[in-house]
Design a protein around this motif. Structure first.
Motif, short mmCIF file in Angstrom:
data_model
loop_
_atom_site.label_atom_id
_atom_site.label_comp_id
_atom_site.label_asym_id
_atom_site.label_seq_id
_atom_site.Cartn_x
_atom_site.Cartn_y
_atom_site.Cartn_z
N ALA A 164 12.46 26.74 8.04
CA ALA A 164 12.82 28.13 7.72
C ALA A 164 12.69 28.97 8.97
O ALA A 164 11.66 28.95 9.65
N GLY A 165 13.74 29.71 9.30
CA GLY A 165 13.75 30.50 10.52
C GLY A 165 14.32 29.70 11.66
O GLY A 165 14.19 28.47 11.71
N TYR A 166 14.97 30.36 12.58
CA TYR A 166 15.56 29.69 13.74
C TYR A 166 15.36 30.59 14.95
O TYR A 166 15.64 31.79 14.90
N HIS A 167 14.86 30.01 16.02
CA HIS A 167 14.57 30.78 17.23
C HIS A 167 15.29 30.17 18.42
O HIS A 167 15.16 28.98 18.71
N PHE A 168 16.10 30.99 19.09
CA PHE A 168 16.82 30.56 20.29
C PHE A 168 16.66 31.62 21.36
O PHE A 168 17.15 32.74 21.20
N GLN A 187 0.86 -1.18 0.00
CA GLN A 187 0.00 0.00 0.00
C GLN A 187 0.90 1.23 0.00
O GLN A 187 1.85 1.30 0.77
N PHE A 188 0.59 2.18 -0.87
CA PHE A 188 1.41 3.38 -0.99
C PHE A 188 0.62 4.60 -0.52
O PHE A 188 -0.61 4.61 -0.54
N SER A 189 1.36 5.62 -0.12
CA SER A 189 0.70 6.84 0.33
C SER A 189 1.61 8.02 0.06
O SER A 189 2.84 7.92 0.10
N VAL A 190 0.99 9.16 -0.23
CA VAL A 190 1.70 10.43 -0.39
C VAL A 190 1.06 11.43 0.57
O VAL A 190 -0.14 11.37 0.85
N GLY A 191 1.88 12.33 1.08
CA GLY A 191 1.32 13.26 2.05
C GLY A 191 2.19 14.48 2.26
O GLY A 191 3.22 14.68 1.60
N ALA A 192 1.75 15.30 3.19
CA ALA A 192 2.46 16.52 3.56
C ALA A 192 2.26 16.75 5.05
O ALA A 192 1.31 16.24 5.65
N GLY A 193 3.18 17.49 5.63
CA GLY A 193 3.07 17.71 7.07
C GLY A 193 3.72 19.00 7.52
O GLY A 193 4.38 19.70 6.74
N VAL A 194 3.53 19.29 8.78
CA VAL A 194 4.19 20.41 9.44
C VAL A 194 5.11 19.83 10.50
O VAL A 194 4.83 18.77 11.08
N ASN A 195 6.22 20.51 10.75
CA ASN A 195 7.18 19.98 11.72
C ASN A 195 7.90 21.09 12.45
O ASN A 195 7.91 22.25 12.01
N THR A 196 8.52 20.72 13.53
CA THR A 196 9.42 21.61 14.27
C THR A 196 10.73 20.86 14.51
O THR A 196 10.73 19.79 15.11
N ARG A 197 11.82 21.43 13.99
CA ARG A 197 13.13 20.83 14.23
C ARG A 197 13.73 21.48 15.48
O ARG A 197 13.74 22.72 15.60
N ILE A 198 14.24 20.66 16.37
CA ILE A 198 14.80 21.13 17.63
C ILE A 198 16.31 20.90 17.62
O ILE A 198 16.77 19.80 17.33
N TYR A 199 17.06 21.95 17.92
CA TYR A 199 18.52 21.87 17.99
C TYR A 199 18.92 21.84 19.46
O TYR A 199 18.73 22.82 20.19
N HIS A 200 19.46 20.73 19.91
CA HIS A 200 19.82 20.53 21.32
C HIS A 200 21.24 21.03 21.56
O HIS A 200 22.21 20.32 21.33
N LEU A 201 21.34 22.27 22.01
CA LEU A 201 22.63 22.91 22.24
C LEU A 201 22.94 22.95 23.73
O LEU A 201 22.06 22.75 24.57
N LYS A 202 24.20 23.20 24.06
CA LYS A 202 24.60 23.29 25.46
C LYS A 202 23.87 24.43 26.16
O LYS A 202 23.54 24.34 27.34
N GLU A 203 23.64 25.52 25.42
CA GLU A 203 23.00 26.70 26.01
C GLU A 203 21.49 26.55 26.13
O GLU A 203 20.83 27.39 26.73
N GLY A 204 20.93 25.51 25.55
CA GLY A 204 19.48 25.31 25.55
C GLY A 204 18.99 24.98 24.16
O GLY A 204 19.73 25.12 23.18
N PRO A 205 17.74 24.57 24.04
CA PRO A 205 17.23 24.18 22.72
C PRO A 205 16.85 25.37 21.85
O PRO A 205 16.31 26.37 22.32
N GLY A 206 17.13 25.24 20.56
CA GLY A 206 16.64 26.18 19.55
C GLY A 206 15.64 25.45 18.67
O GLY A 206 15.68 24.22 18.54
N ALA A 246 13.09 25.44 14.91
CA ALA A 246 12.85 25.97 13.56
C ALA A 246 11.61 25.28 12.99
O ALA A 246 11.59 24.05 12.89
N PRO A 247 10.56 26.02 12.63
CA PRO A 247 9.35 25.42 12.04
C PRO A 247 9.58 25.07 10.59
O PRO A 247 10.44 25.65 9.91
N GLY A 248 8.79 24.12 10.07
CA GLY A 248 8.96 23.75 8.68
C GLY A 248 7.83 22.90 8.13
O GLY A 248 6.82 22.65 8.81
N LEU A 249 8.01 22.45 6.88
CA LEU A 249 7.03 21.63 6.17
C LEU A 249 7.74 20.40 5.61
O LEU A 249 8.96 20.35 5.50
N SER A 250 6.94 19.40 5.20
CA SER A 250 7.51 18.20 4.62
C SER A 250 6.61 17.66 3.51
O SER A 250 5.40 17.87 3.51
#
Length: 214
Positions: free
Chosen positions: A95-99, A45-64, A66-70
């Protein structure tokens, strides 16, 4: 500035396709063939789709973050009423990065190859819930920083690696054998910085997606 950004992005996508995606075919294509052969499933069974996501950057100073699409594609191999395996491909962008209180014009695109096991729980004659988990090899195609003077590649500025392996899982629902909804979390097991670069940040991804099944 927008035209400069788009021109730079197109060039980077082409270079990454030639240098990184084509060599990966030696790994991806045998993997897909092996999954299809060993599972012996007769009704893929096959499927195609789209989504929204948030990428999290785990840094020593705390997490940053970035929102995005897929954009997603998935092949599902149903072994029994309760168990299935799947392999897919997804272009995941951010796109965009918030820390904390700061932000920057960071743009990234990844090619993800999720390989997962699924356990189904029937809810009604038309709806099934399921849990999934597995590995997601991930290749960073583009990582750029847009600024007033144009755009620069972060792979040229920082000692970043392109390849990561993510481990995670989530839950989903299939409705009328046509619609699939998923919510998942994957954590990158490898450092984004090359060995000896000092800091060792990891990334993770929270993703909500909808698919059309056929």
């Amino acid at each position: 500035m927008v035209n400069v950004f788009l021109t730079f992005l197109r060039k980077k996508l082409y270079v990454c396709t030639v240098k990184h995606i084509k060599p990966m075919k030696k790994i991806i294509l045998p993997l897909v063939a092996l999954l299809g052969f060993t599972m012996g499933a007769q009704a893929q069974q096959f499927s195609v789709g789209a989504g929204v996501n948030t990428r999290i950057y785990h840094l020593k100073e705390g997490p940053g973050t970035a929102p995005g699409l897929s954009l997603d594609f998935e092949a599902n191999f149903r072994k029994t009423e309760s168990f299935a395996f799947s392999v897919g491909a997804a272009l995941t962008g951010s796109a965009g990065y918030h820390f904390k209180k700061t932000s920057m014009n960071l743009g990234e695109i990844y090619l993800d190859i999720p390989v997962r096991a699924k356990y189904y729980i029937p809810a009604s004659s038309t709806t099934e819930f399921y849990l999934f988990g597995g590995l997601v090899p991930s290749l960073a195609l583009v990582s750029i920083d847009a600024h007033s003077n144009g755009s620069t590649s972060n792979f040229d500025t920082y000692p970043l690696t392109r390849f990561d392996i993510m481990l995670g899982g989530g839950a989903g629902a299939e409705i009328s054998e046509r619609v699939r909804l998923t919510l998942g979390y994957d954590f990158g097991l490898l450092s984004r910085y090359k060995s000896g670069a000092g800091s060792s940040p990891h990334t993770s991804l929270v993703k909500l997606a909808a698919y059309y099944m056929f």
